[in-house]
Scaffold this motif. Structure first.
Motif, PDB file in Angstrom:
ATOM      1  N   LEU A  98       0.816  -1.217   0.000  1.00 60.47           N
ATOM      2  CA  LEU A  98       0.000   0.000   0.000  1.00 60.47           C
ATOM      3  C   LEU A  98       0.845   1.261   0.000  1.00 60.47           C
ATOM      4  CD1 LEU A  98      -2.673  -1.084   2.631  1.00 60.47           C
ATOM      5  CD2 LEU A  98      -2.769  -1.309   0.151  1.00 60.47           C
ATOM      6  N   VAL A  99       2.006   1.208   0.643  1.00 60.80           N
ATOM      7  CA  VAL A  99       2.889   2.366   0.720  1.00 60.80           C
ATOM      8  C   VAL A  99       4.313   1.907   0.447  1.00 60.80           C
ATOM      9  CG1 VAL A  99       3.786   4.221   2.176  1.00 60.80           C
ATOM     10  CG2 VAL A  99       1.401   3.506   2.419  1.00 60.80           C
ATOM     11  N   SER A 100       5.044   2.653  -0.356  1.00 60.52           N
ATOM     12  CA  SER A 100       6.456   2.378  -0.597  1.00 60.52           C
ATOM     13  C   SER A 100       7.165   3.720  -0.772  1.00 60.52           C
ATOM     14  CB  SER A 100       6.651   1.509  -1.839  1.00 60.52           C
ATOM     15  OG  SER A 100       8.028   1.217  -2.032  1.00 60.52           O
ATOM     16  N   GLU A 101       8.017   4.060   0.202  1.00 60.02           N
ATOM     17  CA  GLU A 101       8.675   5.359   0.189  1.00 60.02           C
ATOM     18  C   GLU A 101      10.174   5.192   0.401  1.00 60.02           C
ATOM     19  OE1 GLU A 101       7.182   8.174  -0.415  1.00 60.02           O
ATOM     20  OE2 GLU A 101       5.057   7.638  -0.201  1.00 60.02           O
ATOM     21  N   GLN A 102      10.947   6.129  -0.159  1.00 59.05           N
ATOM     22  CA  GLN A 102      12.393   6.143   0.043  1.00 59.05           C
ATOM     23  C   GLN A 102      12.851   7.590   0.179  1.00 59.05           C
ATOM     24  OE1 GLN A 102      14.673   4.178  -2.978  1.00 59.05           O
ATOM     25  NE2 GLN A 102      16.614   4.372  -1.882  1.00 59.05           N
ATOM     26  N   LEU A 103      13.784   7.826   1.096  1.00 58.91           N
ATOM     27  CA  LEU A 103      14.317   9.173   1.299  1.00 58.91           C
ATOM     28  C   LEU A 103      15.745   9.077   1.800  1.00 58.91           C
ATOM     29  CD1 LEU A 103      13.207  10.527   4.723  1.00 58.91           C
ATOM     30  CD2 LEU A 103      12.195   8.421   3.846  1.00 58.91           C
TER      31      LEU A 103
END
Length: 470
Positions: A98-103
């Motif tokens: 549902l969520v996939s984030e990279q920072l």
């Protein structure tokens, strides 16, 4: 060889350090340290709740230990660069991400002490998400070395229909003094320097006109908090607490309270307690409305040493010397109540035995580095350095080879696996499961090991441990 043994050690104990919470979501225990030398160290917590304006919400927190990162000097400034990636997977719908984030983040400092600090870089992410059962994967990569650590945490946001109710998981916070702020406690282990504990949960319910009874209890469980026996002593009796580790059937109620809720929607409730003595505890909540089924949530935790898992106070430096001293001498050392006097006695112990100040400094650094690593790798219901695995790890270092059978673990410190002097067997009284969540291994003791442990002590006390491991 050293890198290989550490890699094998990580694979064998990635479950022992509890990198994910128990599948039984009714009892939270926090995440582990997920330690691996030279890799980023971080801790994670995830909390699902209902926001009256935004709806169901998932909060993800990560605390990255700054001293675990590798720094490069750029323009007279030490800089560490990290990449953080996280995913939210719906366990009710396999494979649904549902969520996939990279920072990326950069940590900067002009002080060399940044390499050893226990200060953390605190990150928080919030997402509006439908009620369900979730797995959250969080990965931190040190971009200066490309070394990576991943943790997995499960949580749930219950779906509640009109007239029904439910409980969120319990969040735990600690505060060191009245001036400080409440900081989340993400691990099972709680530092004893924390003065106050705070537990927060949410009663999730659409409008209801029925009274609800909320009962809370703070419990302490009988558990082993003692030093391990020397290698040549007899094995523990199956009826002893050392063999059991922790006995969930033997509980003591320390505090309890009851309250009645009326005219509520989704309500946050908190309880505060003074920090407890060393031991293992549970804060639990039971909620019931009328004749409906009772709901249950709990947060387990263990009170460890003052700066756990780090070693810095005089007592924290003195206690692990039990592996290098006779019991009588160690008891006499621990009777010193003044911190300055105790620290001088510890320094005197090392210098008297090793003689050379520079050499003693190196041996001390090596010894306490292993103590701290043992805390991060083998921590369970007691400090990692106090476990049988921790004792052998501190004295002999990481094993050269390992074998892992269902309830038996073997550490080899020799190429000859039939060499009894350097083949160490550990038995597991209980298998890890949701009812007994700890990996608890006991060393198979024998009179045969008297000479082995004595010789290893002499390597430490003479300083030869710097050039000879065994």
């Amino acid at each position: 060889m050293k890198n290989l043994s550490q890699h094998v050690l990580l694979l064998l104990f990635i479950f022992a350090i509890s990198c994910s919470t128990s599948r039984n979501l009714d009892i939270e225990r926090g995440t582990g340290y997920n330690f691996r030398a030279g890799h980023p160290e971080f801790r994670t917590s995830v909390y699902g709740y209902i926001d009256e304006e935004k709806g169901s919400t998932l909060d993800i927190r990560a605390e990255i230990v700054k001293g675990s990162l590798i720094y490069k000097e750029e323009n007279d400034t030490l800089q560490a660069r990290i990449s953080i990636e996280y995913q939210v997977q719906d366990l009710e719908n396999s494979g649904n991400i549902l969520v996939s984030e990279q920072l990326e983040r950069t940590v900067k400092s002009t002080e060399q002490s940044i390499n050893a600090t226990r200060e953390t870089l605190d990150l928080q992410f919030s997402h509006q998400i439908d009620p369900s059962h979730y797995k959250i994967l969080i990965s931190v990569t040190d971009l200066n070395t490309n070394k990576n650590i991943t943790q997995s945490v499960e949580t749930a946001i219950p779906e509640t229909q009109e007239g029904q109710y439910n409980l969120s998981n319990i969040q735990m916070y600690g505060k060191i003094n009245d001036i400080g702020s409440w900081e989340p406690i993400n691990t099972y282990d709680v530092q004893s320097k924390i003065d106050s504990l705070r537990f927060v949960f949410q009663v999730i319910s659409p409008q209801s006109d029925q009274r609800m009874q909320i009962r809370s209890r703070l419990l302490q469980f009988e558990s082993d908090t003692l030093y391990p026996r020397p290698m040549h002593y007899s094995n523990y009796s199956p009826s002893s607490i050392e063999y059991k580790g922790i006995d969930y059937d033997e509980e003591t109620e320390l505090q309890s309270s009851q309250r009645i809720l009326t005219d509520y929607t989704s309500t946050f409730i908190e309880y505060k307690f003074a920090n407890q003595d060393r031991g293992n505890y549970r804060f639990q909540v039971n909620a019931q409305r009328g004749e409906e089924e009772e709901l249950f949530k709990a947060r387990d935790f263990g009170i460890k040493s003052r700066n756990y898992p780090a070693i810095s106070s005089a007592k924290e430096l003195a206690r692990p010397l039990i592996y290098l001293m006779g019991e009588g001498d160690h008891e006499e050392l621990m009777e010193i109540s003044n911190s300055d006097s105790l620290k001088k006695a510890v320094d005197k112990f090392w210098l008297k035995n090793i003689g050379n100040t520079n050499q003693a400094r190196q041996v001390i650094e090596k010894y306490y580095q292993r103590v701290e690593e043992a805390n991060k790798q083998f921590s369970n219901f007691k400090e990692g350095w106090k476990t049988d695995l921790g004792m052998i790890y501190i004295l002999f270092g990481p094993p050269w080879y390992t074998e892992d059978h269902l309830k038996e673990l073997i550490w080899y410190y020799s190429y000859n696996h039939s060499d009894p002097e350097y083949s160490y067997y550990f038995d597991q009284p209980k298998l890890k499961n949701k009812y007994f969540p700890f990996f608890h291994f006991l060393f198979n003791r024998s009179n045969f090991y008297y000479t082995v442990q004595y010789q290893q002590r002499q390597l430490w006390l003479s300083g030869q441990i710097l050039t000879r491991q065994i």
